[in-house]
Design a protein around this motif. Structure first.
Motif, mmCIF file in Angstrom:
data_model
loop_
_atom_site.group_PDB
_atom_site.id
_atom_site.type_symbol
_atom_site.label_atom_id
_atom_site.label_comp_id
_atom_site.label_asym_id
_atom_site.label_seq_id
_atom_site.Cartn_x
_atom_site.Cartn_y
_atom_site.Cartn_z
ATOM 1 N N VAL A 85 -32.980 43.631 -6.105
ATOM 2 C CA VAL A 85 -32.167 44.726 -6.587
ATOM 3 C C VAL A 85 -32.652 45.044 -7.993
ATOM 4 N N GLY A 86 -32.653 46.349 -8.333
ATOM 5 C CA GLY A 86 -33.163 46.712 -9.642
ATOM 6 C C GLY A 86 -32.620 48.040 -10.136
ATOM 7 N N VAL A 87 -33.028 48.353 -11.334
ATOM 8 C CA VAL A 87 -32.644 49.612 -11.978
ATOM 9 C C VAL A 87 -33.925 50.340 -12.372
ATOM 10 N N ARG A 88 -34.025 51.617 -11.982
ATOM 11 C CA ARG A 88 -35.222 52.400 -12.310
ATOM 12 C C ARG A 88 -34.832 53.526 -13.276
ATOM 13 N N ARG A 89 -35.662 53.673 -14.301
ATOM 14 C CA ARG A 89 -35.443 54.676 -15.354
ATOM 15 C C ARG A 89 -36.484 55.779 -15.205
ATOM 16 N N TYR A 90 -35.978 57.050 -15.073
ATOM 17 C CA TYR A 90 -36.864 58.209 -14.972
ATOM 18 C C TYR A 90 -36.827 58.910 -16.321
ATOM 19 N N GLU A 91 -37.918 58.830 -17.056
ATOM 20 C CA GLU A 91 -37.958 59.413 -18.400
ATOM 21 C C GLU A 91 -37.920 60.941 -18.372
ATOM 22 N N ALA A 92 -38.610 61.533 -17.400
ATOM 23 C CA ALA A 92 -38.687 63.000 -17.364
ATOM 24 C C ALA A 92 -37.323 63.611 -17.110
ATOM 25 N N GLU A 93 -36.559 63.039 -16.242
ATOM 26 C CA GLU A 93 -35.234 63.555 -15.922
ATOM 27 C C GLU A 93 -34.143 62.924 -16.775
ATOM 28 N N ASP A 94 -34.522 61.934 -17.591
ATOM 29 C CA ASP A 94 -33.548 61.204 -18.401
ATOM 30 C C ASP A 94 -32.409 60.684 -17.505
ATOM 31 N N ALA A 95 -32.842 59.993 -16.375
ATOM 32 C CA ALA A 95 -31.873 59.516 -15.389
ATOM 33 C C ALA A 95 -32.252 58.098 -14.955
ATOM 34 N N THR A 96 -31.292 57.420 -14.346
ATOM 35 C CA THR A 96 -31.497 56.065 -13.819
ATOM 36 C C THR A 96 -31.000 56.011 -12.381
ATOM 37 N N ALA A 97 -31.532 55.063 -11.610
ATOM 38 C CA ALA A 97 -31.116 54.872 -10.218
ATOM 39 C C ALA A 97 -31.321 53.399 -9.842
ATOM 40 N N LEU A 98 -30.569 52.974 -8.882
ATOM 41 C CA LEU A 98 -30.692 51.599 -8.374
ATOM 42 C C LEU A 98 -31.758 51.530 -7.297
ATOM 43 N N THR A 99 -32.382 50.368 -7.209
ATOM 44 C CA THR A 99 -33.368 50.127 -6.144
ATOM 45 C C THR A 99 -32.956 48.868 -5.381
ATOM 46 N N PHE A 100 -33.177 48.888 -4.082
ATOM 47 C CA PHE A 100 -32.900 47.735 -3.221
ATOM 48 C C PHE A 100 -34.129 47.490 -2.353
ATOM 49 N N GLY A 101 -34.324 46.222 -2.029
ATOM 50 C CA GLY A 101 -35.493 45.939 -1.211
ATOM 51 C C GLY A 101 -35.398 44.595 -0.504
ATOM 52 N N LEU A 102 -36.126 44.465 0.582
ATOM 53 C CA LEU A 102 -36.299 43.215 1.334
ATOM 54 C C LEU A 102 -37.782 43.029 1.580
ATOM 55 N N SER A 103 -38.255 41.828 1.420
ATOM 56 C CA SER A 103 -39.661 41.539 1.704
ATOM 57 C C SER A 103 -39.749 40.279 2.550
ATOM 58 N N LEU A 104 -40.676 40.252 3.477
ATOM 59 C CA LEU A 104 -40.886 39.082 4.324
ATOM 60 C C LEU A 104 -42.307 39.113 4.841
ATOM 61 N N PRO A 105 -42.923 37.941 4.991
ATOM 62 C CA PRO A 105 -44.283 37.911 5.522
ATOM 63 C C PRO A 105 -44.275 38.184 7.026
ATOM 64 N N LEU A 106 -45.339 38.794 7.504
ATOM 65 C CA LEU A 106 -45.487 39.056 8.926
ATOM 66 C C LEU A 106 -46.236 37.882 9.563
ATOM 67 N N PRO A 107 -45.628 37.219 10.518
ATOM 68 C CA PRO A 107 -46.276 36.041 11.119
ATOM 69 C C PRO A 107 -47.351 36.433 12.137
ATOM 70 N N LEU A 108 -48.390 37.081 11.658
ATOM 71 C CA LEU A 108 -49.459 37.507 12.549
ATOM 72 C C LEU A 108 -50.516 36.429 12.755
ATOM 73 N N PHE A 109 -50.819 35.700 11.705
ATOM 74 C CA PHE A 109 -51.900 34.711 11.780
ATOM 75 C C PHE A 109 -51.387 33.268 11.652
ATOM 76 N N ASP A 110 -50.514 33.060 10.686
ATOM 77 C CA ASP A 110 -50.030 31.690 10.428
ATOM 78 C C ASP A 110 -48.608 31.547 10.941
ATOM 79 N N ARG A 111 -48.449 30.780 12.003
ATOM 80 C CA ARG A 111 -47.120 30.486 12.531
ATOM 81 C C ARG A 111 -46.766 29.003 12.369
ATOM 82 N N ASN A 112 -47.517 28.330 11.512
ATOM 83 C CA ASN A 112 -47.247 26.926 11.160
ATOM 84 C C ASN A 112 -47.336 25.987 12.359
ATOM 85 N N ARG A 113 -48.104 26.352 13.360
ATOM 86 C CA ARG A 113 -48.199 25.510 14.555
ATOM 87 C C ARG A 113 -48.827 24.157 14.254
#
Length: 415
Positions: free
Chosen positions: A273-301
């Protein structure tokens, strides 16, 4: 050499041997504490300190496993210091974010579970180490007591030898025995003196080993309390031997590691979660995100297969430990029973040998039996007394082996 000139030399030699034996006796003694007292001090030994430190380390790892991962703070500056309208920071976008690993799929619980299982294993190993130390202490104490008794027996054998040699010399002087008997008596006395010196050296070495192992401040020079004569009190064990418990704890930890490796094969999700500052518009907005690795190669077998193989090995060790413990306990009980019977038989042999020597000495002084017969009964008496000591030491060893299998200190209980 004439017989008359040889006889005084024999008497002088016997006197010198007797004087040397008297002077070699210790003039002072620093007695060792009782075995029970030394057993209560096991916690002060370096081995006990090491065991306690290992337990503290394992408990600290358990506490650490319960701690959640730290969040990650991030600061990003975009669309700045470029060209055209982005040459400065007037149109820049600044984002301040905070990311946190969610530890889904039971990651934290599995990690804690493994740490707790490993701590339990360390605790059992530490207890087993203390029991081994108690066994070494009991054996060292019994060996020191045995060495002291052997030295006393060697002193007594030397005294008997000197007394027999004097009696033989008296018969030689009276013409009832040839001079050869006096010479033989002197040689036997010298041999007895050498045996006493050797037994004294072994006694001092055993005292030194006990002093070091028991961490005593002053060297031990006597063992007044007895462990050799203490009959082991055997009670049926209601729990598995400690060696089996250690193997079972290792198997439990290995099984829990399989769960950890399986969970590691699942995506490790991180939320932000974060806060983004837009200098040109003199505005702020929140950011949300999820990240996870894709188990394409390493599945810990590979790690999962390795953990499963480790568990199979640990399970096999449990089965082996149970078999060994069962066989070892049966053997230890049999040895303890046999050693108790051996002690009784050896004591009966000592009583018979003492009576045989007493009667032989009376017969020798009366001239009814020869010096060879007296020498044979004296040797039999010394051998019987040493055999009784060997039987008692064997009983102590058997008690030590059985106590280790039952998870207790010999002749006591390790705390």
């Amino acid at each position: 050499m004439p017989a008359k000139s040889r006889r005084p030399r024999l008497a002088v030699g016997l006197t010198a041997t007797a004087l040397a034996a008297a002077l070699s006796a210790p003039a002072w003694a620093d007695p060792a504490p009782a075995y029970a007292d030394l057993l209560s001090r096991l916690g002060q030994t370096p081995s006990a300190a090491e065991a306690a430190a290992l337990i503290d380390a394992a408990e600290a790892r358990v506490r650490q496993s319960r701690v959640r991962p730290n969040p990650t703070a991030g600061l990003e500056l975009e669309n700045a210091f470029g060209s055209g309208p982005f040459s400065g920071i007037d149109n820049a976008e600044t984002t301040l974010s905070l990311s946190q690993n969610l530890e889904l799929w039971g990651r934290r619980g599995a990690r804690v579970s493994v740490a707790e299982a490993e701590a339990a294993t360390v605790g059992l190993r530490s207890r087993l180490a203390l029991i081994d130390l108690a066994g070494r202490l009991a054996l060292s104490y019994a060996e020191a007591e045995t060495a002291e008794r052997r030295a006393d027996l060697a002193q007594e054998a030397l005294d008997l030898n000197l007394a027999d040699a004097r009696a033989a010399l008296k018969l030689v002087e009276e013409g009832r025995e040839p001079l050869l008997r006096g010479i033989q008596g002197e040689a036997e006395s010298a041999a007895a003196r050498a045996a006493f010196d050797e037994a004294s050296a072994e006694r001092d070495a055993a005292f030194a080993r006990l002093t070091v192992l028991a961490q005593l401040p002053t060297p031990v020079t006597s063992v007044p309390a007895t462990l050799l004569d203490e009959a082991p009190a055997r009670a049926p064990s209601a729990t598995d031997p400690l060696t089996v418990q250690v193997a079972e704890a290792e198997r439990e930890a290995a099984e829990r590691r399989i769960g950890v490796e399986r969970i590691r094969a699942r995506p490790d999700v991180t939320a932000s979660v974060g806060v983004r500052r837009y200098e040109a518009e003199d505005a702020t907005a929140l950011t949300f995100g999820l990240s996870l690795p894709l188990p394409l190669f390493d599945r810990n077998r590979g790690n999962i297969d390795a953990a499963q193989a480790d568990f199979r090995a640990a399970d096999a060790r449990v089965a082996s430990a149970r078999q060994d413990a069962r066989a070892d306990r049966l053997a230890a009980v049999a040895r303890l029973d046999a050693s108790a019977s051996r002690v009784s038989a050896a004591d009966a042999g000592v009583t018979a040998a003492e009576e045989a020597y007493r009667l032989s000495r009376i017969g020798f002084e009366a001239g009814r039996i020869s010096q060879l017969e007296l020498r044979a009964t004296r040797a039999a008496l010394i051998s019987a007394r040493n055999a009784a000591l060997d039987a008692r030491l064997a009983r102590v060893r058997a008690e030590i082996d059985l106590a280790r299998l039952e998870g207790r200190a010999p002749f006591g209980d390790a705390r």
